[in-house]
Design a protein around this motif. Structure first.
Motif, short mmCIF file in Angstrom:
data_model
loop_
_atom_site.label_atom_id
_atom_site.label_comp_id
_atom_site.label_asym_id
_atom_site.label_seq_id
_atom_site.Cartn_x
_atom_site.Cartn_y
_atom_site.Cartn_z
N SER A 1 0.81 -1.22 0.00
CA SER A 1 0.00 0.00 0.00
C SER A 1 0.85 1.27 0.00
N HIS A 2 2.14 1.16 0.28
CA HIS A 2 3.03 2.32 0.33
C HIS A 2 4.08 2.31 -0.78
N LEU A 3 4.02 1.36 -1.68
CA LEU A 3 5.03 1.20 -2.73
C LEU A 3 5.03 2.40 -3.68
N MET A 4 6.16 3.03 -3.84
CA MET A 4 6.32 4.17 -4.74
C MET A 4 7.14 3.80 -5.98
N SER A 5 8.08 2.87 -5.81
CA SER A 5 8.89 2.44 -6.96
C SER A 5 9.38 1.02 -6.71
N GLY A 6 9.64 0.32 -7.81
CA GLY A 6 10.12 -1.05 -7.73
C GLY A 6 8.97 -2.04 -7.61
N ASN A 7 9.33 -3.28 -7.41
CA ASN A 7 8.37 -4.36 -7.27
C ASN A 7 8.66 -5.13 -6.00
N LEU A 8 7.64 -5.65 -5.37
CA LEU A 8 7.81 -6.41 -4.14
C LEU A 8 8.31 -7.82 -4.46
N VAL A 9 9.59 -7.87 -4.81
CA VAL A 9 10.27 -9.13 -5.10
C VAL A 9 11.48 -9.19 -4.17
#
Length: 135
Positions: free
Chosen positions: A12-20
């Protein structure tokens, strides 16, 4: 299997990149805390960015570590942090209010939010469901 609370907050707070796993990401920070032992340098660096006000929901500057006033150094740092707080929209927690990581957890911690703090005990706010990072 469902996501952990940490993964839900990161998503919910991701601004850049991927959760990997193993990859770099950028996240939005909702709250910050600084204290007088490390906050002076953090504030000097913030001033150098030339941003007119903090952009977080809550930022607090605590005076709780360098309380000894045998010379002018700590008093000067405390005055600087107080004026910095007033100028940039930061809550100032004066000497005697308590230790930053405990006071922040009691008064400002909010489940599902992110916290970046300049105290190594900042992650204690994770006990209330925050993603709390000490830096």
């Amino acid at each position: 299997m469902g996501q952990s609370v940490t993964h839900k907050i990161l998503a919910s707070h991701l601004m850049s990149g991927n959760l990997v796993a193993g990859t770099e990401i950028g996240i939005r920070i909702d709250q910050t805390l600084t204290q007088d032992a490390t906050g002076t340098m953090a504030c000097l660096q913030f001033e150098a960015l030339a941003i007119p006000r903090v952009r977080t929901q809550v930022s607090v500057s605590y005076i709780d570590h360098n309380m000894l006033q045998t010379g002018f150094e700590n008093a000067d740092d405390h005055r600087y942090l107080q004026t910095m707080a007033a100028a940039y929209g930061i809550i100032f927690s004066r000497p005697g209010n308590g230790i930053c990581h405990q006071v922040h957890r009691e008064r400002f911690a909010e489940p599902g939010k992110t916290l970046l703090g300049s105290d190594s005990h900042t992650p204690t706010a994770g006990g209330l469901g925050m993603l709390a990072i000490g830096a």
